[in-house]
Design a protein around this motif. Structure first.
Motif, PDB file in Angstrom:
ATOM      1  N   LEU A   1       0.806  -1.217   0.000  1.00  0.00           N
ATOM      2  CA  LEU A   1       0.000   0.000   0.000  1.00  0.00           C
ATOM      3  C   LEU A   1       0.838   1.267   0.000  1.00  0.00           C
ATOM      4  N   GLY A   2       2.153   1.128   0.210  1.00  0.00           N
ATOM      5  CA  GLY A   2       3.013   2.310   0.177  1.00  0.00           C
ATOM      6  C   GLY A   2       2.663   3.282   1.285  1.00  0.00           C
TER       7      GLY A   2
ATOM      8  N   GLU B   1      -9.151   5.198  -4.908  1.00  0.00           N
ATOM      9  CA  GLU B   1     -10.411   4.794  -5.534  1.00  0.00           C
ATOM     10  C   GLU B   1     -10.636   3.289  -5.517  1.00  0.00           C
ATOM     11  N   GLU B   2      -9.595   2.512  -5.309  1.00  0.00           N
ATOM     12  CA  GLU B   2      -9.729   1.060  -5.271  1.00  0.00           C
ATOM     13  C   GLU B   2      -9.911   0.577  -3.831  1.00  0.00           C
ATOM     14  N   THR B   3     -10.622  -0.528  -3.675  1.00  0.00           N
ATOM     15  CA  THR B   3     -10.880  -1.093  -2.354  1.00  0.00           C
ATOM     16  C   THR B   3     -10.045  -2.347  -2.146  1.00  0.00           C
ATOM     17  N   PRO B   4      -9.074  -2.334  -1.240  1.00  0.00           N
ATOM     18  CA  PRO B   4      -8.313  -3.556  -0.959  1.00  0.00           C
ATOM     19  C   PRO B   4      -9.210  -4.638  -0.365  1.00  0.00           C
ATOM     20  N   VAL B   5      -8.821  -5.890  -0.564  1.00  0.00           N
ATOM     21  CA  VAL B   5      -9.602  -7.030  -0.077  1.00  0.00           C
ATOM     22  C   VAL B   5      -8.700  -7.912   0.774  1.00  0.00           C
TER      23      VAL B   5
ATOM     24  N   GLY C   1      -0.237  -8.663  -1.030  1.00  0.00           N
ATOM     25  CA  GLY C   1       0.680  -8.487   0.081  1.00  0.00           C
ATOM     26  C   GLY C   1       0.194  -9.346   1.234  1.00  0.00           C
ATOM     27  N   THR C   2       1.015  -9.503   2.257  1.00  0.00           N
ATOM     28  CA  THR C   2       0.641 -10.316   3.399  1.00  0.00           C
ATOM     29  C   THR C   2       0.518  -9.450   4.642  1.00  0.00           C
TER      30      THR C   2
ATOM     31  N   ILE D   1      -3.993 -12.487   3.433  1.00  0.00           N
ATOM     32  CA  ILE D   1      -3.465 -11.935   2.189  1.00  0.00           C
ATOM     33  C   ILE D   1      -4.318 -10.719   1.842  1.00  0.00           C
ATOM     34  N   VAL D   2      -3.680  -9.673   1.384  1.00  0.00           N
ATOM     35  CA  VAL D   2      -4.402  -8.456   0.983  1.00  0.00           C
ATOM     36  C   VAL D   2      -4.221  -8.257  -0.514  1.00  0.00           C
TER      37      VAL D   2
END
Length: 225
Positions: free
Chosen positions: A77-78, A84-88, A118-119, A124-125
């Motif tokens: 995610l920096g 605008e995007e939704t992480p899951v 990513g973890t 897991i994301v």
């Protein structure tokens, strides 16, 4: 160890075997006492779920290694989540269920290198709900996940170039707030141009199919009327 085995629904002998195969991380030790925690239990439940889906222990060990050495969610995610995007968030078994038979160490590593995954602890994301849905839909259509990821890498290159083009144009005549405010216009331009490009591609495909049809007119055919 006995308590962990009971909670996981396996025997102590099986648990020892998993430890020997490095399928679970070593316990935390205080003197001669070995402490297991929820992380170990989550890993054991993941192993059971993956075994039910037909994964081998060797394959699970490779997945566990890729998972343990993958980039963390902070790197993914920096400086902050996408605007605008939704992480899951997914468990490893949920990821395996979305990509039936396609979750391999190679694909997992490729997705992490691309910045899709990513973890975060035992989870897991995925950086984008929309990209996750599209990727799993393409796999359900019979396209190998490896090919989807390769295409994603190429799309990323073009998308970065398009973002640079739009940003440079806006910043020549405005400011950073204007770039954020006008980004929906860039998205609409890209969506429209891609739609038109697909139209052109399908027309070329139809034309090619027609030219190769056995009923098409061939000027060199001596029996052509």
């Amino acid at each position: 160890m006995e308590e962990l085995a009971r909670l996981a629904g396996i025997t102590v002998r099986t648990l020892r075997f998993y430890r020997e195969r490095k399928l679970i991380p070593p316990p935390r030790r205080e003197g001669r006492i070995a402490w297991y925690d929820d992380h170990h239990l989550a890993r054991l439940r993941t192993i059971a779920a993956l075994l039910e889906r037909g994964h081998t222990l060797n394959g699970i060990a490779e997945l566990a290694d890729a998972f343990d050495h993958g980039r963390g969610v902070g790197d993914l995610l920096g400086y902050g989540p996408p605007t605008e995007e939704t992480p899951v968030r997914l468990t490893p078994e949920e990821l395996a269920a979305r990509f039936e038979g396609e979750v391999t160490p190679e694909n997992l590593a490729a997705a992490m290198d691309l910045g899709y995954l990513g973890t975060d602890g035992d989870e897991i994301v995925h950086i984008s709900h929309r990209l996750l849905d599209v990727s799993s839909a393409l796999v359900r259509e019979g396209i190998p996940l490896a090919e989807v990821l390769k295409a994603g890498a190429r799309v990323r290159e073009h998308a970065d170039a398009l973002a640079d083009l739009f940003a440079e144009m806006v910043l020549r005549h405005g400011t950073e707030p204007d770039l954020q405010r006008l980004r929906p216009l860039a998205r609409n331009v890209v969506a429209a141009e891609l739609s038109l490009a697909l139209d052109r591609r399908m027309r070329r495909q139809d034309s090619s199919n027609s030219s190769h049809s056995p009923n098409s007119s061939d000027p060199s055919d001596p029996y052509r009327s």
